[in-house]
Enzyme design. Sequence first.
Site, PDB file in Angstrom:
ATOM      1  N   THR A  12       0.816  -1.219   0.000  1.00 58.26           N
ATOM      2  CA  THR A  12       0.000   0.000   0.000  1.00 58.26           C
ATOM      3  C   THR A  12       0.851   1.271   0.000  1.00 58.26           C
ATOM      4  O   THR A  12       1.986   1.256   0.502  1.00 58.26           O
ATOM      5  CB  THR A  12      -0.926  -0.005   1.248  1.00 58.26           C
ATOM      6  OG1 THR A  12      -1.492   1.293   1.416  1.00 58.26           O
ATOM      7  CG2 THR A  12      -0.162  -0.337   2.520  1.00 58.26           C
ATOM      8  N   ASP A  13       0.272   2.354  -0.507  1.00 56.25           N
ATOM      9  CA  ASP A  13       0.967   3.654  -0.461  1.00 56.25           C
ATOM     10  C   ASP A  13       1.190   4.120   0.976  1.00 56.25           C
ATOM     11  O   ASP A  13       2.031   4.974   1.247  1.00 56.25           O
ATOM     12  CB  ASP A  13       0.173   4.723  -1.247  1.00 56.25           C
ATOM     13  CG  ASP A  13      -1.261   4.940  -0.785  1.00 56.25           C
ATOM     14  OD1 ASP A  13      -1.721   4.241   0.145  1.00 56.25           O
ATOM     15  OD2 ASP A  13      -1.940   5.813  -1.359  1.00 56.25           O
ATOM     16  N   GLU A  14       0.414   3.535   1.924  1.00 51.34           N
ATOM     17  CA  GLU A  14       0.481   4.014   3.312  1.00 51.34           C
ATOM     18  C   GLU A  14       1.822   3.720   3.972  1.00 51.34           C
ATOM     19  O   GLU A  14       2.143   4.300   5.012  1.00 51.34           O
ATOM     20  CB  GLU A  14      -0.671   3.419   4.128  1.00 51.34           C
ATOM     21  CG  GLU A  14      -2.019   3.766   3.532  1.00 51.34           C
ATOM     22  CD  GLU A  14      -3.192   3.534   4.460  1.00 51.34           C
ATOM     23  OE1 GLU A  14      -3.004   3.541   5.677  1.00 51.34           O
ATOM     24  OE2 GLU A  14      -4.308   3.355   3.936  1.00 51.34           O
ATOM     25  N   TYR A  40      -1.832  -0.340  11.139  1.00 55.58           N
ATOM     26  CA  TYR A  40      -2.034  -1.023   9.853  1.00 55.58           C
ATOM     27  C   TYR A  40      -0.834  -0.805   8.944  1.00 55.58           C
ATOM     28  O   TYR A  40      -0.216  -1.766   8.458  1.00 55.58           O
ATOM     29  CB  TYR A  40      -3.313  -0.520   9.164  1.00 55.58           C
ATOM     30  CG  TYR A  40      -3.371  -0.847   7.677  1.00 55.58           C
ATOM     31  CD1 TYR A  40      -3.493  -2.166   7.244  1.00 55.58           C
ATOM     32  CD2 TYR A  40      -3.274   0.168   6.708  1.00 55.58           C
ATOM     33  CE1 TYR A  40      -3.518  -2.470   5.872  1.00 55.58           C
ATOM     34  CE2 TYR A  40      -3.304  -0.129   5.351  1.00 55.58           C
ATOM     35  CZ  TYR A  40      -3.428  -1.451   4.935  1.00 55.58           C
ATOM     36  OH  TYR A  40      -3.439  -1.747   3.596  1.00 55.58           O
ATOM     37  N   LYS A  80       2.112  -3.383   7.409  1.00 57.86           N
ATOM     38  CA  LYS A  80       2.326  -3.554   5.957  1.00 57.86           C
ATOM     39  C   LYS A  80       3.780  -3.230   5.606  1.00 57.86           C
ATOM     40  O   LYS A  80       4.387  -3.884   4.758  1.00 57.86           O
ATOM     41  CB  LYS A  80       1.371  -2.661   5.155  1.00 57.86           C
ATOM     42  CG  LYS A  80      -0.099  -3.031   5.255  1.00 57.86           C
ATOM     43  CD  LYS A  80      -0.431  -4.415   4.709  1.00 57.86           C
ATOM     44  CE  LYS A  80      -0.331  -4.495   3.207  1.00 57.86           C
ATOM     45  NZ  LYS A  80      -0.743  -5.842   2.704  1.00 57.86           N
TER      46      LYS A  80
END
Length: 332
Positions: A122-124, A149, A153
Amino acid sequence: MNILVTGACGFIGSNFIRYEKENYNDHFIILDKLTYAGSIENIKDIIDSITFIKGDICDEVLVEDIFKQYDLDIVINFAAETHVDRSIIDPDVFIRTNVYGTGCLLKNCVKYKVKRYHQISTDEVYGDTALDSGYRFKESDPLCPNNPYSATKAGADMLVMSYHNTYGLDTVITRSSNNYGPAQHIEKFIPQMIDRINNDKDILIYGEGNNKRDWLYVIDNCNIIDQIMRKAPCGIYNIAAGQEYTNLDLAYKVLDLMGKDHSYIRHIADRKGHDLRYALDITKINDLGLFPTGDITEGLRKTIAWYKENRSRLEDEKTDDYNEYLRKNYGE
Ligand code: NAD
Ligand code: TYD
């Protein structure tokens, strides 16, 4: 080829497996725990033509049995705990599934000489930027996650990179921006807005609603994931459509498309540690000839139409667990 797809009963995984079945004759083995976020309904139209195994990516015995039984060419991992708000309430299951589970798959990829491991990220993991920044994160930027989260990741991504570096495992990581489209769980922003508007309730906006996200139609993401999984050199790839909206502007857009006025907005307490803006540089996939397209207005129209045709789907997701989550997160 034999391709293991984990988490294929969730939102992106189910769209991906359908895309694959429409375009290829490979043998697909699905491993999914069917948590609150996964539903067999999402793959019911293709279940007879794939091998479905209900189980946990953290179950060492089961995972090794699958690798032993099927001569796997590719493992692609969509399985994860994915909702930021739930990770703020209870991070433990995120650490277990997202980090330990990824480790369990990687270990067996090395042991059973799998040709390629593809991690869905993810970009997060890059963290956020200021709202007025024009910066877009590159694949080479350091990871700087801000919530449980995204931290899990990022931990998973680092494990994947370490398996490539240490054991020479062929790995790809795709980091995409926020997806939207058919079959997303009701807890996420867009389906929740659709459901609340359907029920004549206000949309709940965290804080001022100025936080920005870049929205990617799920099928566009699946198309690019497929190309990267099958053809791209080992490495990390950002995927985004460059359709950046503040949460408030996105809510206005959904209200307009559903024929409601802008008074259906309620500002509530902000998410703890709410990331301001995510944005990705996608030069690397562009250099491979990959250009995510898809206009957000058209994508939202298709999404709203899907939820209209599948209205029972949102109702089915209003379980006791979901009501408990609503109480904890929104005090509703
Ligand atoms: P989702 O929550 O809709 O689905 C997750 C799926 O994984 C479910 O089918 C669930 O049953 C399964 N699962 C969860 N824990 C498991 C376990 N321990 N073992 C086996 N299966 C398990 O998620 P999604 O939105 O489809 O996201 C898929 C992947 O894409 C995730 O890795 C997520 O981090 C990533 N991602 C999502 C978005 C987005 O906007 N949705 C954006 C970028 C990246
Ligand atoms: P979400 O769909 O949870 O994705 P993510 O947190 O991974 O970006 O949320 C998208 C944006 O919408 C995020 O900035 C939080 C915001 N949001 C609200 O304002 N209200 C809500 O009820 C939800 C679920 C999200």
